[in-house]
Write an enzyme that holds these catalytic residues in place. Structure first.
Site, mmCIF file in Angstrom:
data_model
loop_
_atom_site.group_PDB
_atom_site.id
_atom_site.type_symbol
_atom_site.label_atom_id
_atom_site.label_comp_id
_atom_site.label_asym_id
_atom_site.label_seq_id
_atom_site.Cartn_x
_atom_site.Cartn_y
_atom_site.Cartn_z
ATOM 1 N N LYS A 120 0.816 -1.222 0.000
ATOM 2 C CA LYS A 120 0.000 0.000 0.000
ATOM 3 C C LYS A 120 0.848 1.270 0.000
ATOM 4 C CE LYS A 120 -4.090 -2.081 2.118
ATOM 5 N NZ LYS A 120 -5.093 -1.992 3.208
ATOM 6 N N ARG B 297 3.665 -0.298 19.651
ATOM 7 C CA ARG B 297 4.838 -0.885 20.302
ATOM 8 C C ARG B 297 6.065 -0.005 20.123
ATOM 9 N NH1 ARG B 297 6.273 -6.692 18.187
ATOM 10 N NH2 ARG B 297 6.570 -5.426 16.316
#
Length: 280
Positions: free
Chosen positions: A65, A152
């Site tokens: 993408k 994260r």
């Protein structure tokens, strides 16, 4: 007959051909739609081959993408916000126009199909990768009271937030909605909607957040669907939340792509119901 497809790696599992075939049938459009496997190291060549073969457009799935956006000559505002594209249209001279329908699909599924308004709500989004990038702008435009991004890697969340903060159309909205990027540790506030945009479901990993983020009856939404979303759904049920998988998002983003290409909005609610019945 116009030709479309979904370009990705892997792509064999994709339900997009079935969805678009049904859309075409219901709207009377003369088109077909196929799966297109692209080499991990040569997406650009695979895309050019599809254009040269007469393709009129394509959807783009993982992991291409971001690269699809870079290859486009023009881009919609929502693709520019995401810096990623899942929908490409081709001009007669082979020029490429990029769009991103993921966020529109997610918001439509939550608000129309699940019946949960996002206006004035507290939303937590887990993840800051391509999936999160594609939906952050449309989520903001839905008018939440607060939208928190956690990831994260803290710097990646900050980068995603900063890119949206610089966009003129979202500047005032960002100030109003208190968009934040937080590390997971210590994140215990209660949220009305929790969206899992991480790859934890695909990898079979643990849910990447403490259950204390959930208000009683909160919507817990996993962008994956089917078996991949089961662990997150089970976690949500165990902690008093309402689970929802991403099948509706898949259908609604496809409907948005279909409308971009054909200028016709297909009956997405009907197709979603048919797909749920088939999967059940």
């Amino acid at each position: 007959m116009d030709h479309y497809g979904v370009l990705g790696n892997p792509v064999e599992h994709s339900k997009s051909p079935a969805i678009h075939a049904r859309f075409a049938e219901l709207t009377g459009q003369a088109m077909d739609y196929c799966k297109l496997l692209a080499p991990l190291d040569n997406f650009a060549q695979a895309l050019q081959q599809w254009i040269d073969s007469g393709g009129r457009g394509c959807n783009v799935t993982v992991p291409f993408k971001f690269e699809a956006f870079q290859l486009a000559g023009t881009a919609s505002e929502r693709a520019t916000l995401a810096q990623a594209a899942n929908t490409l249209s081709f001009g007669d001279a082979g020029q490429i126009a990029a769009d991103n329908t993921d966020g529109a699909g997610l918001v439509r599924d939550i608000q129309l199909n699940a019946g949960v308004s996002l206006a004035g709500r507290d939303i937590l989004m887990l993840g800051a990768g391509g999936a999160a990038a594609g939906v952050l702008g449309p989520l903001l435009m839905a008018g939440p009271r607060r939208l928190v991004v956690t990831n994260r890697t803290h710097a990646k969340a900050l980068d995603l937030v900063a890119r949206h903060a610089k966009h003129p159309s979202l500047h005032a909205m960002l100030q109003k909605t208190e968009l934040l990027a937080l590390e997971q540790q210590g994140l215990q506030a209660n949220f009305d909607v929790v969206i899992n945009a991480t790859a934890s479901s695909l990898s079979g990993g643990a849910v990447p957040v403490d259950p204390r983020v959930l208000k009683p009856g909160a919507l817990a939404y996993d962008m994956m669907y089917g078996a991949a979303a089961k662990a997150f759904s089970d976690w949500a049920l165990a902690h008093g939340a309402v689970p929802r998988d991403g099948l509706g998002m898949l259908v609604e983003q496809a409907a948005e792509s279909f409308a971009v290409w054909r200028g016709v909005r297909p009956p997405s609610a009907q197709v979603l119901q048919e797909m749920r019945e088939a999967l059940a």
